[in-house]
Scaffold this motif. Sequence first.
Motif, PDB file in Angstrom:
ATOM      1  N   GLN A  63       0.826  -1.212   0.000  1.00 16.16           N
ATOM      2  CA  GLN A  63       0.000   0.000   0.000  1.00 16.16           C
ATOM      3  C   GLN A  63       0.856   1.255   0.000  1.00 16.16           C
ATOM      4  OE1 GLN A  63      -2.681  -0.344   3.303  1.00 16.16           O
ATOM      5  NE2 GLN A  63      -3.940  -1.928   2.342  1.00 16.16           N
ATOM      6  N   ALA A  64       1.977   1.212   0.715  1.00 18.44           N
ATOM      7  CA  ALA A  64       2.881   2.360   0.736  1.00 18.44           C
ATOM      8  C   ALA A  64       3.459   2.618  -0.645  1.00 18.44           C
ATOM      9  CB  ALA A  64       4.002   2.130   1.746  1.00 18.44           C
ATOM     10  N   LEU A  65       3.843   1.549  -1.350  1.00 24.99           N
ATOM     11  CA  LEU A  65       4.401   1.691  -2.701  1.00 24.99           C
ATOM     12  C   LEU A  65       3.368   2.294  -3.640  1.00 24.99           C
ATOM     13  CD1 LEU A  65       6.708   1.077  -4.713  1.00 24.99           C
ATOM     14  CD2 LEU A  65       5.664  -1.164  -5.072  1.00 24.99           C
ATOM     15  N   GLY A  66       2.142   1.775  -3.597  1.00 23.14           N
ATOM     16  CA  GLY A  66       1.099   2.279  -4.489  1.00 23.14           C
ATOM     17  C   GLY A  66       0.730   3.724  -4.221  1.00 23.14           C
ATOM     18  N   SER A  67       0.588   4.093  -2.952  1.00 27.58           N
ATOM     19  CA  SER A  67       0.171   5.451  -2.610  1.00 27.58           C
ATOM     20  C   SER A  67       1.226   6.480  -2.999  1.00 27.58           C
ATOM     21  CB  SER A  67      -0.141   5.557  -1.122  1.00 27.58           C
ATOM     22  OG  SER A  67       1.004   5.282  -0.335  1.00 27.58           O
ATOM     23  N   LEU A  68       2.500   6.116  -2.893  1.00 28.78           N
ATOM     24  CA  LEU A  68       3.562   7.054  -3.263  1.00 28.78           C
ATOM     25  C   LEU A  68       3.640   7.253  -4.774  1.00 28.78           C
ATOM     26  CD1 LEU A  68       6.467   6.265  -0.795  1.00 28.78           C
ATOM     27  CD2 LEU A  68       5.197   8.370  -1.009  1.00 28.78           C
TER      28      LEU A  68
END
Length: 416
Positions: A63-68
């Motif tokens: 989720q962190a990768l996608g949101s960034l």
Amino acid sequence: GKGVAGLVMKPVAGVLDGVTNITTGIANTPDALMQKTVLPVQRRRLPRTLQKHEKLKEYKKKQALGSLIVWHMEEQGLDGRQLDNKSNLEIIDLREREKIMFQQIICDGSKLVCGTNYRFFSVTILKTEYFKEWDKDLKELAQVHSISSATFGIRNSKNPNEFRDVTSRVKKAFKKTATLHTLPIKQFQPMHSAQMFGDPAPGRDKVLTITYTSTKITEKSALGALFGDMVDTVTTIGTSGQKTPDDFDCLFSSRVVASVKAEDEMVKIQYYQYHTPSAITNLKSYNMKRINRNEKQKQVEILCSSKTEADKLLKKITKYISTINPKIERATVGYATKEKNITKKMQKLVDDRDLCKVENYNDGTGNHIGHHLIGKKDENDLKLKYTQTLTVTYINKQNVSRTKMFEDGGPSVELD
């Protein structure tokens, strides 16, 4: 007399000397610290973006990768309707409200497919690095999010006898430094030894090939290079007829996503085209606003690694489409003593993917959502300054009836 005086004064003097030494030590502490080597601060995990008033949840790498990635896209993929009449501050506010509705990493970690309430895209997130077997200046592999695969042997050889799969060995080594997102390469030398990778091609030059997901894709500068000079092409996919960058299978506004189907390992997404402006209205501000539902839909294909993976992605995108295109059960606008049923008009706005038109109707004196949806302004309402309220009952993504209310000057009209 001197003995008695010394009995009292000497301990007092000793205490004062002790206090002086302590304060001197405290004063010299910064100098002592500056003389020592201070290790640089290193990020132990990817940062994540949070929306306004969002509750802090358990951290998840994916989720962190996608949101960034979504955040650093800035305006890429947003269309003319979504950006219509918005100032820079309003665009930033829109991006802060952007929610990831679904995301899935496919093809053994090489691609990320993601859908937000404003955009839909599929992007390659893997990088490949080569390290010569006898290179004396081997440096560590930096900005590593996860290891996808690793081989040792003849570079780019397709002969299975000329290279070996060493993925498990490299992944095991990466676990030791995963929190630092680095992988020291020197630890693998000598690479051809029996204790390390073995020698698949004796007497020939060999390389260690590592394919990995890089944290660098989440940096604005790197993502800019990813887009290259294709900014307008990506944004206008479906209208310009030009090609998207090689890293992207697709990137377009969520407004145009129409339907999805799967055939074996291939997921096929149909999307609407925009109305082609006439010669009179051929202005950039007019482009990519009105969706042409009568025009033949275009299609983009996303190849998965297996049929099971394709079926999983199909379910997620199907649910995503139903979420951004909900069924309106009832919609009214007005105030306590004066209310009007606008269910059909609200459903048409949803079907035409023009719900953001209500949000865009802001003239600086208030949104006046009621006046816009009714289709005409009642001067008496304006004089009385009644607060218009839009009440919408619809079927949400859990297939449950839900009711939301929106007031003039309040939150944007979004059904999720």
